[in-house]
Structures are given as C-alpha cells and as structure tokens.
Design an enzyme around this catalytic site. Sequence first.
Site, short mmCIF file in Angstrom:
data_model
loop_
_atom_site.label_atom_id
_atom_site.label_comp_id
_atom_site.label_asym_id
_atom_site.label_seq_id
_atom_site.Cartn_x
_atom_site.Cartn_y
_atom_site.Cartn_z
N HIS A 1 0.81 -1.22 0.00
CA HIS A 1 0.00 0.00 0.00
C HIS A 1 0.85 1.27 0.00
CE1 HIS A 1 -3.37 -2.72 1.74
NE2 HIS A 1 -3.40 -2.70 0.41
N HIS B 1 -8.14 -7.68 -7.73
CA HIS B 1 -8.42 -8.50 -6.54
C HIS B 1 -8.68 -7.53 -5.39
CE1 HIS B 1 -5.58 -10.72 -9.12
NE2 HIS B 1 -6.19 -11.82 -8.74
N SER C 1 -6.65 -1.63 -0.60
CA SER C 1 -6.33 -0.89 -1.84
C SER C 1 -7.53 -0.10 -2.39
CB SER C 1 -5.73 -1.84 -2.88
OG SER C 1 -6.49 -3.02 -3.02
N ASP D 1 -3.19 -8.60 -7.36
CA ASP D 1 -2.86 -8.90 -5.96
C ASP D 1 -3.55 -10.20 -5.51
OD1 ASP D 1 -2.04 -8.59 -3.33
OD2 ASP D 1 -3.61 -7.13 -2.84
C1 LIG Z 1 -4.69 -10.22 -1.16
S1 LIG Z 1 -6.42 -10.06 -1.27
C2 LIG Z 1 -6.64 -8.48 -1.98
C3 LIG Z 1 -6.31 -7.34 -1.09
C4 LIG Z 1 -6.54 -5.98 -1.68
N1 LIG Z 1 -6.00 -5.84 -3.02
C5 LIG Z 1 -5.90 -4.94 -0.80
O1 LIG Z 1 -4.70 -4.65 -1.00
O2 LIG Z 1 -6.56 -4.41 0.08
C6 LIG Z 1 -6.81 -11.09 -2.65
C7 LIG Z 1 -8.29 -11.10 -3.01
O3 LIG Z 1 -8.44 -11.77 -4.28
C8 LIG Z 1 -9.67 -12.47 -4.27
N2 LIG Z 1 -9.56 -13.47 -5.34
C9 LIG Z 1 -9.04 -14.71 -5.29
N3 LIG Z 1 -9.06 -15.29 -6.51
C10 LIG Z 1 -9.59 -14.38 -7.37
C11 LIG Z 1 -9.83 -14.38 -8.77
N4 LIG Z 1 -9.54 -15.43 -9.52
N5 LIG Z 1 -10.36 -13.28 -9.31
C12 LIG Z 1 -10.65 -12.19 -8.54
N6 LIG Z 1 -10.45 -12.13 -7.21
C13 LIG Z 1 -9.92 -13.22 -6.63
C14 LIG Z 1 -9.76 -13.01 -2.87
O4 LIG Z 1 -11.10 -13.32 -2.54
C15 LIG Z 1 -9.18 -11.87 -2.04
O5 LIG Z 1 -10.18 -11.01 -1.56
#
Ligand SMILES: C[S@@+](CC[C@H](N)C(=O)[O-])C[C@H]1O[C@@H](n2cnc3c(N)ncnc32)[C@H](O)[C@@H]1O
Length: 284
Positions: free
Chosen positions: A18, A41, A107, A171
């Site tokens: 971040h 994500h 994010s 992410d």
């Molecule tokens: C590391 S977290 C994201 C954190 C966020 N970007 C942040 O920095 O606050 C990863 C997220 O990706 C989602 N996710 C997992 N596989 C995915 C996919 N194939 N497509 C979209 N989202 C997905 C998960 O449910 C999770 O909420």
Amino acid sequence: MNYRHAYHAGNHADVLKHVVLARVIEHLKQKEAPFRFYDAHGGIGRYDLGGVEAEKTFEWREGVGRLFSTDGAPLPLSGEAEALLAPWRTCVAAMNEEGGLKQYPGSPEIARLMLRPVDRLRLNELHPVDYETLLKAYAHDGRTALSRLDALVFLKSQLPPPERRGLVLIDPPYEKTDEAERALRMLSEGLKRFATGVFLLWFPVTGDGLDRHILNRVRDMPVKHLWVSLNVRKPMPDGGLAGSGVVVINPPWKLGGELEVLAHTLAERLSQGEPRYEIKNAAP
Ligand SMILES: C[S@@+](CC[C@H](N)C(=O)[O-])C[C@H]1O[C@@H](n2cnc3c(N)ncnc32)[C@H](O)[C@@H]1O
C-alpha cells in the site's frame, strides 16, 4: 475460495504494497489528465482491526502497528522516508479520525481517498461474500464501478482505459498452485491491451522460490520495470510469509529512488529478526 484478506489486513506485506500503491497514485496525480485505477483482486476495502478475523492472527501488530501506536499517534520514520510515507499515512489516519488505530484501508479505500473527482475506480472481487461487502461500501461513489469476475476476465474486459492513463493492481492470494502463472498471464495480457499502463504485481516471499520464479519471468518481459522486495525475517521452507515484494511495470520517474529510501527504513522498522530489502530497476 478459502482466502479472506481480513485475517491479514495491515500486516507487513500490506504496508509495503500500500505504501508503493500510494506513491504511484501520487505520481499519477502530478499530471492533470484523468486516469483509471483497476483493482483486479479488491478484497473488502476497509478492515476492522478489532474484528474476529484480525484478532485471530494479530498480524497487523507487526505491520501498521509498527507505524502507528494503538492510540492512533504516528510513529514516524526517520528523515526523507517519513515524507514519502505521507500519502499512505494520511489514508490510515482518515479511517481512524475518531481516535485509536481501529481500521485499516485496503487498496480500494486508498484509491477512493486519493483519486480525484475526474479519476475512475474499477473494483473487482470474486469471493461472493467479500464482493457484497465491497459493493455496499463503494456502490455510492459516483467514480466507481464494481464487478464479480475472475481477475483475468476482468482485466481482459476492461483494458485499455478510455482515458489512456491507468494503474492496474494484481494482488492474488497465491493459495492455489496456478496463481503465479495466472498473475503473470494477467500482466502479459494486460500489456498487450494497454502497453503504456502502470501495472503493480504483488508477490509473497515464503522460502519456496516462487518470488524468484516470478521475478525471472518478469525480467524476460520486454517492458520497463522495477521491483522492490522486503523480507522482515529470513525466508525458510514452511516458515510462513517472511516478506513480500511489488513489481512495477512502466514505473513513474523517480519511483525507484523513493522506494530505495522507503524500503531501507521500513525494513528496519518492520524487522522480525533478519530484515533485508532489494530494489531492481530494469530497462527493457
Ligand atoms: C490479497 S487479497 C486483496 C487485497 C486488496 N487488493 C488490498 O490490497 O486491500 C486477494 C483477493 O483476491 C480475491 N480473489 C481470489 N481469486 C480471485 C480471482 N480469480 N479473481 C478475482 N479475485 C480473486 C480473494 O477473494 C481476495 O479477496
């Protein structure tokens, strides 16, 4: 889908990711022309550090908890690093206006707080429950549209942005064995559609060599990039998340120097034993 970011929000890896995200947004805002932020994500956007999930791991204590005291007062970094940290710190402070360190911005929230009225946010999240939470939190923001797609499908359907300026965050949780390959594919497919875009790819450092694999593959891409990694302790097989890193494709000018200052100082602050950081600037 087992992964829920609420267990990990505000940990050392979130802080690095971040802080880099906030610096890149800061650079993009230096030009008047609008841009679009794509969060492939998204997670849920806002995290309760007193919630059941956060209290199961308390990971935030070794992350954001090293940069703010529990009463919400900043624990400043030395010299130039503190000035570079300011955009991220302002976002954390904005979520905790009522006092204490109780909330942490993901994010989507960092983008919501930092983007201007002319900029646009496109937030995507596949998990059905987390998507509903994200939708409730951001549907009212007139700059924002949300979707519940697989991240690769999302990026293919969205890029390039009509503004021709944009930032893409990739992410994934890296829980499934094919997720690194899929993330690399998102980069290459994304670049085919939007060669001038700024792309951020987050990766974990766990001692299994996945970080090196990702970096070797990125190194072979014919595009200007840099990366930063920050280990808070020595990576060991089965030793958990020892560190993390962010690849920046088409990095803003001066970002590399800023990350050098930040990573050096953050490594000391976030240390859990043997901290180490690395920055690589690479031309195509
Ligand atoms: C590391 S977290 C994201 C954190 C966020 N970007 C942040 O920095 O606050 C990863 C997220 O990706 C989602 N996710 C997992 N596989 C995915 C996919 N194939 N497509 C979209 N989202 C997905 C998960 O449910 C999770 O909420």
